[in-house]
Write an enzyme that holds these catalytic residues in place. Structure first.
Site, PDB file in Angstrom:
ATOM      1  CD  GLU A  41      24.272  51.379  41.667  1.00 48.46           C
ATOM      2  OE1 GLU A  41      25.487  51.136  41.599  1.00 48.46           O
ATOM      3  OE2 GLU A  41      23.778  52.499  41.417  1.00 48.46           O
ATOM      4  CE  LYS A 113      28.414  51.291  39.085  1.00 49.58           C
ATOM      5  NZ  LYS A 113      27.879  52.143  40.178  1.00 49.58           N
ATOM      6  CB  CYS A 155      24.417  52.834  38.363  1.00 56.97           C
ATOM      7  SG  CYS A 155      24.078  54.529  38.929  1.00 56.97           S
TER       8      CYS A 155
END
Length: 272
Positions: A41, A113, A155
């Site tokens: 990330e 994300k 993440c």
């Protein structure tokens, strides 16, 4: 049996310096015959000072960086699974966006994300991702990669099983979980959640991570890992330093595990 490369990074506030690390890793991965390079990330810019970061993100530089990455994939003949970088979105916000370039340099997919890290930790750390980033609104999977069907996550998405359930429904063979986990949450939850997600989806989980002390003052956990569909950790890169490592992916293992424990086939919808 495809060979993949994972780059564990200590990304800083200079995107071109971070790109140089990715470039060197892609060239080395190509030299040893790896088919895909996975990065963490925020590979290209990790900066909690959003005023400083905005100078780069709100310019043409992210578009130029995307062009550099596409060219790098084509030059090295290695697919690039870029964990993420900040990219202009809309409504004055940014996207925490993953990119996948194949070995011809074609951009096969992007993923924003979906889950924003808005927390106050017991250590005193406070993170409000949603104040700068716009959440993505749909899961993304890519057919016909060297690791079969690849699902993309980033993440904090790891904490939301419904996303992985959807990727399991799509019969993803591998799922990428690039990350910049904090040390406290990493120690407590990183390995156990990655193993759980691999078992639930009956898929390989590939998690390239940030590690160490960064220029913006944060400290990340590291321990980039590859987990097989049975939950076995095939690779753990430790929490000490940035480096490149390799893992062979036995895709036959997926059918073997799904035959032994056919949870995807047996699943029933829970009524409301």
């Amino acid at each position: 049996m495809p060979k993949i490369a994972l780059l564990q990074m200590t990304s800083g506030i200079d995107p071109e310096e971070n790109y140089s690390s990715v470039e060197a890793a892609a060239k080395e991965a190509s030299r040893v015959g790896a088919e895909v390079l996975f990065t963490p990330e925020m590979s290209l810019l990790l900066d909690r000072d959003r005023t400083r970061a905005a100078t780069w993100v709100n310019s043409n530089e992210p578009i130029r960086m995307r062009e550099w990455l596409a060219r790098l994939a084509a030059e090295t003949g290695v697919d690039l699974a870029i964990g993420s970088m900040p990219f202009p979105a809309d409504e004055g916000l940014w996207a925490n966006r993953a990119f996948y370039f194949d070995a011809t340099g074609a951009e096969r997919a992007t993923y924003d994300k979906m889950h924003m890290f808005d927390v106050h930790l017991s250590t005193g750390e406070t993170w409000r991702e949603s104040s700068a980033y716009k959440a993505g609104d749909c899961p993304v999977s890519i057919d016909d990669t060297p690791m079969g069907k690849l699902g993309l996550t980033i993440c904090y998405d790891l904490r939301f099983p419904a996303l992985f359930e959807e990727l399991g429904k799509r019969r993803c063979d591998t799922i990428a979980v690039p990350a910049a986990f904090t040390k406290p949450t990493g120690v407590a939850h990183w390995h156990v959640m990655l193993r759980a997600r691999a078992i639930e989806a009956s898929a390989f989980v590939i998690a390239a991570a940030q590690v160490g002390k960064h220029q913006d003052g944060r400290e990340t956990y590291g321990h980039s890992v590859v987990v097989d569909p049975w939950g076995e950790v095939l690779l753990d890169m430790g929490g000490e330093d940035a480096h490149l490592a390799y893992c062979d992916i036995d895709l036959e293992r997926i059918n073997e595990v799904r035959g032994q424990v056919p949870s995807l086939a047996n699943k029933r919808e829970i009524p409301n």
